[in-house]
Design a protein around this motif. Structure first.
Motif, PDB file in Angstrom:
ATOM      1  N   PRO A  12       0.799  -1.234   0.000  1.00  0.00           N
ATOM      2  CA  PRO A  12       0.000   0.000   0.000  1.00  0.00           C
ATOM      3  C   PRO A  12       0.831   1.283   0.000  1.00  0.00           C
ATOM      4  CG  PRO A  12      -0.077  -1.062   2.149  1.00  0.00           C
ATOM      5  CD  PRO A  12       0.594  -2.027   1.215  1.00  0.00           C
ATOM      6  N   SER A  13       2.113   1.195   0.415  1.00  0.00           N
ATOM      7  CA  SER A  13       2.950   2.404   0.460  1.00  0.00           C
ATOM      8  C   SER A  13       4.413   2.015   0.308  1.00  0.00           C
ATOM      9  CB  SER A  13       2.754   3.145   1.795  1.00  0.00           C
ATOM     10  OG  SER A  13       3.213   2.350   2.861  1.00  0.00           O
ATOM     11  N   TRP A  14       5.251   3.033   0.039  1.00  0.00           N
ATOM     12  CA  TRP A  14       6.690   2.769  -0.070  1.00  0.00           C
ATOM     13  C   TRP A  14       7.287   2.360   1.273  1.00  0.00           C
ATOM     14  CZ3 TRP A  14       8.939   1.849  -4.452  1.00  0.00           C
ATOM     15  CH2 TRP A  14       8.429   2.418  -5.634  1.00  0.00           C
ATOM     16  N   SER A  15       6.783   2.900   2.344  1.00  0.00           N
ATOM     17  CA  SER A  15       7.309   2.537   3.660  1.00  0.00           C
ATOM     18  C   SER A  15       7.037   1.069   3.972  1.00  0.00           C
ATOM     19  CB  SER A  15       6.714   3.442   4.745  1.00  0.00           C
ATOM     20  OG  SER A  15       5.293   3.300   4.798  1.00  0.00           O
ATOM     21  N   SER A  16       5.882   0.577   3.587  1.00  0.00           N
ATOM     22  CA  SER A  16       5.584  -0.838   3.824  1.00  0.00           C
ATOM     23  C   SER A  16       6.431  -1.735   2.918  1.00  0.00           C
ATOM     24  CB  SER A  16       4.099  -1.116   3.611  1.00  0.00           C
ATOM     25  OG  SER A  16       3.696  -0.751   2.304  1.00  0.00           O
ATOM     26  N   LEU A  17       6.735  -1.255   1.701  1.00  0.00           N
ATOM     27  CA  LEU A  17       7.635  -2.014   0.825  1.00  0.00           C
ATOM     28  C   LEU A  17       9.033  -2.059   1.436  1.00  0.00           C
ATOM     29  CD1 LEU A  17       8.524  -3.420  -1.780  1.00  0.00           C
ATOM     30  CD2 LEU A  17       8.767  -1.143  -2.831  1.00  0.00           C
ATOM     31  N   ASN A  18       9.485  -0.936   1.935  1.00  0.00           N
ATOM     32  CA  ASN A  18      10.808  -0.913   2.564  1.00  0.00           C
ATOM     33  C   ASN A  18      10.871  -1.844   3.774  1.00  0.00           C
ATOM     34  OD1 ASN A  18      11.660   0.939   0.679  1.00  0.00           O
ATOM     35  ND2 ASN A  18      11.370   2.731   2.014  1.00  0.00           N
ATOM     36  N   GLN A  19       9.793  -1.874   4.550  1.00  0.00           N
ATOM     37  CA  GLN A  19       9.742  -2.780   5.688  1.00  0.00           C
ATOM     38  C   GLN A  19       9.831  -4.228   5.220  1.00  0.00           C
ATOM     39  OE1 GLN A  19       9.866  -2.043   8.913  1.00  0.00           O
ATOM     40  NE2 GLN A  19       9.908  -4.248   9.337  1.00  0.00           N
ATOM     41  N   HIS A  20       9.171  -4.531   4.130  1.00  0.00           N
ATOM     42  CA  HIS A  20       9.235  -5.870   3.541  1.00  0.00           C
ATOM     43  C   HIS A  20      10.658  -6.217   3.105  1.00  0.00           C
ATOM     44  CE1 HIS A  20       8.580  -9.179   0.736  1.00  0.00           C
ATOM     45  NE2 HIS A  20       9.062  -8.415  -0.256  1.00  0.00           N
ATOM     46  N   LEU A  21      11.321  -5.271   2.429  1.00  0.00           N
ATOM     47  CA  LEU A  21      12.688  -5.514   1.956  1.00  0.00           C
ATOM     48  C   LEU A  21      13.654  -5.721   3.123  1.00  0.00           C
ATOM     49  CD1 LEU A  21      12.862  -2.853  -0.907  1.00  0.00           C
ATOM     50  CD2 LEU A  21      12.712  -5.335  -1.165  1.00  0.00           C
ATOM     51  N   ARG A  22      13.401  -5.004   4.224  1.00  0.00           N
ATOM     52  CA  ARG A  22      14.271  -5.141   5.394  1.00  0.00           C
ATOM     53  C   ARG A  22      14.117  -6.508   6.063  1.00  0.00           C
ATOM     54  NH1 ARG A  22      11.870  -0.423   7.264  1.00  0.00           N
ATOM     55  NH2 ARG A  22      12.857   1.442   6.418  1.00  0.00           N
ATOM     56  N   SER A  23      12.893  -6.966   6.178  1.00  0.00           N
ATOM     57  CA  SER A  23      12.617  -8.131   7.016  1.00  0.00           C
ATOM     58  C   SER A  23      12.529  -9.457   6.265  1.00  0.00           C
ATOM     59  CB  SER A  23      11.318  -7.915   7.791  1.00  0.00           C
ATOM     60  OG  SER A  23      10.230  -7.684   6.900  1.00  0.00           O
ATOM     61  N   SER A  24      12.329  -9.416   4.973  1.00  0.00           N
ATOM     62  CA  SER A  24      12.118 -10.654   4.220  1.00  0.00           C
ATOM     63  C   SER A  24      13.425 -11.403   3.998  1.00  0.00           C
ATOM     64  CB  SER A  24      11.474 -10.334   2.872  1.00  0.00           C
ATOM     65  OG  SER A  24      11.420 -11.488   2.054  1.00  0.00           O
ATOM     66  N   ASN A  25      13.391 -12.717   4.191  1.00  0.00           N
ATOM     67  CA  ASN A  25      14.548 -13.563   3.913  1.00  0.00           C
ATOM     68  C   ASN A  25      14.814 -13.706   2.416  1.00  0.00           C
ATOM     69  OD1 ASN A  25      14.998 -14.072   6.647  1.00  0.00           O
ATOM     70  ND2 ASN A  25      13.606 -15.847   6.659  1.00  0.00           N
ATOM     71  N   LEU A  26      13.869 -13.243   1.617  1.00  0.00           N
ATOM     72  CA  LEU A  26      14.014 -13.348   0.165  1.00  0.00           C
ATOM     73  C   LEU A  26      14.810 -12.183  -0.423  1.00  0.00           C
ATOM     74  CD1 LEU A  26      10.358 -14.417  -0.733  1.00  0.00           C
ATOM     75  CD2 LEU A  26      12.378 -15.884  -0.494  1.00  0.00           C
ATOM     76  N   HIS A  27      15.145 -11.217   0.426  1.00  0.00           N
ATOM     77  CA  HIS A  27      15.847 -10.035  -0.057  1.00  0.00           C
ATOM     78  C   HIS A  27      17.135  -9.795   0.731  1.00  0.00           C
ATOM     79  CE1 HIS A  27      12.558  -8.794  -2.649  1.00  0.00           C
ATOM     80  NE2 HIS A  27      11.718  -9.117  -1.658  1.00  0.00           N
ATOM     81  N   ASN A  28      18.118  -9.189   0.067  1.00  0.00           N
ATOM     82  CA  ASN A  28      19.380  -8.773   0.677  1.00  0.00           C
ATOM     83  C   ASN A  28      19.592  -7.313   0.278  1.00  0.00           C
ATOM     84  OD1 ASN A  28      20.516 -11.574   1.610  1.00  0.00           O
ATOM     85  ND2 ASN A  28      19.849 -11.877  -0.517  1.00  0.00           N
ATOM     86  N   TRP A  29      18.898  -6.484   0.974  1.00  0.00           N
ATOM     87  CA  TRP A  29      18.723  -5.094   0.557  1.00  0.00           C
ATOM     88  C   TRP A  29      19.622  -4.155   1.344  1.00  0.00           C
ATOM     89  CZ3 TRP A  29      14.998  -1.148   2.746  1.00  0.00           C
ATOM     90  CH2 TRP A  29      14.853  -0.036   1.892  1.00  0.00           C
ATOM     91  N   CYS A  30      20.329  -3.290   0.620  1.00  0.00           N
ATOM     92  CA  CYS A  30      21.082  -2.203   1.259  1.00  0.00           C
ATOM     93  C   CYS A  30      20.183  -0.980   1.234  1.00  0.00           C
ATOM     94  CB  CYS A  30      22.391  -1.931   0.522  1.00  0.00           C
ATOM     95  SG  CYS A  30      23.278  -0.489   1.181  1.00  0.00           S
TER      96      CYS A  30
END
Length: 292
Positions: A12-30
């Protein structure tokens, strides 16, 4: 809405996407660089190599800036700050500093201590840590010992010798012995009537309304005694002592200052035998002060 392409998922928002990128084991996000890496190893290598990050790969910890990161490495790891190299243990770091041409000229092997310059290492090696106190004060009733000639002369100039020798007496003896002006400039060795050394003394007239002011340098002091202590120091003495090396000729206001300069080998004057002999002669002549 924000979309995560690898997961084919909307947020629903960029902040929720960023939260997903931070916490998901499927991502290795800087987050700082907004780059999603294929693996944890790729992200970690990015943190290690990128100048934007101050990351300790051994502790898996981030730091705000380079100095914090470097201080951490100094404290926690066997790390050479100059070469930016990590070692397995302190012995590896010690051997690196001992053998490396970058460090060997400024590294004390027995103390395992790295100095900022070669001259600082020389001063350390000439200290009581590595040299015996085998230079004995020639003053009557004084058994003090020192590691260097300059330390002995500083002791005499400071007036701390039990014999009563002080800077004025030292200057007088040097003035009498240095007849060829090897280390002195006679025009700057000012003396009063009868050959006595010129001294300065302040009175209550030095009060300027808020402090006692030095009439030579205009520094201000809260007490008259502090001003007179300042005037009794070598601060305002003429720079009458000269390095005898023709390519140097640096001036000093005390004999101890000149000796410290020569002992430091900053200008290489000690490489010349006549200079060493002259210095030994003048310092050896300090023994005659006991006759005064």
């Amino acid at each position: 809405m924000a979309w995560c392409e690898p997961c084919d998922r909307y947020f629903p928002s960029w902040s929720s996407l960023n939260q997903h990128l931070r916490s998901s084991n499927l991502h290795n996000w800087c987050e700082d660089c907004d780059i999603d890496f294929d693996s944890w190893v790729g992200l970690k290598e990015h943190w290690v190599q990128s100048p934007r990050h101050h990351y300790c790969q051994y502790c898996d910890d981030h730091f705000d800036d380079y100095e914090d990161w470097a201080d951490h490495n100094d404290e926690m790891h066997a790390w050479c700050r100059t070469c930016n190299k990590f070692f397995r243990n302190d012995l590896g770091l010690h051997e690196h500093r001992r053998q490396s041409p970058v460090h060997s000229s400024s590294y004390c092997v027995p103390c395992r201590r790295l100095f900022q310059s070669e001259s600082n290492l020389r001063s350390h090696m000439n200290s009581s840590i590595h040299r015996p106190r085998d230079i004995v004060c020639p003053g009557h009733y004084c058994n003090a010992t020192f590691v260097s000639q300059s330390a002995l002369i500083l002791h005499l100039e400071a007036g701390t010798c039990r014999s009563g020798i002080n800077r004025a007496i030292v200057n007088r003896v040097v003035r009498e012995r240095d007849t060829n002006n090897i280390i002195t400039d006679p025009s700057r060795l000012l003396t009063g009537p009868g050959g006595s050394e010129v001294t300065y003394t302040a009175t209550g007239a030095a009060w300027n309304g808020s402090a006692y002011e030095c009439y030579l340098c205009h520094n201000q002091f809260h007490a008259l005694s502090a001003l007179n202590q300042h005037l009794a120091s070598p601060r305002h003495l003429n720079r009458a002592y000269i390095c005898p090396l023709s390519s140097c000729r640096e001036r000093f206001n005390t004999l101890s200052g000149l000796c410290q300069h020569i002992e430091s080998e900053r200008c290489g004057v000690l490489r010349f035998a006549p200079v060493r002999q002259a210095l030994d002669g003048f310092v050896g002549g300090m023994r005659t002060i006991t006759a005064y």
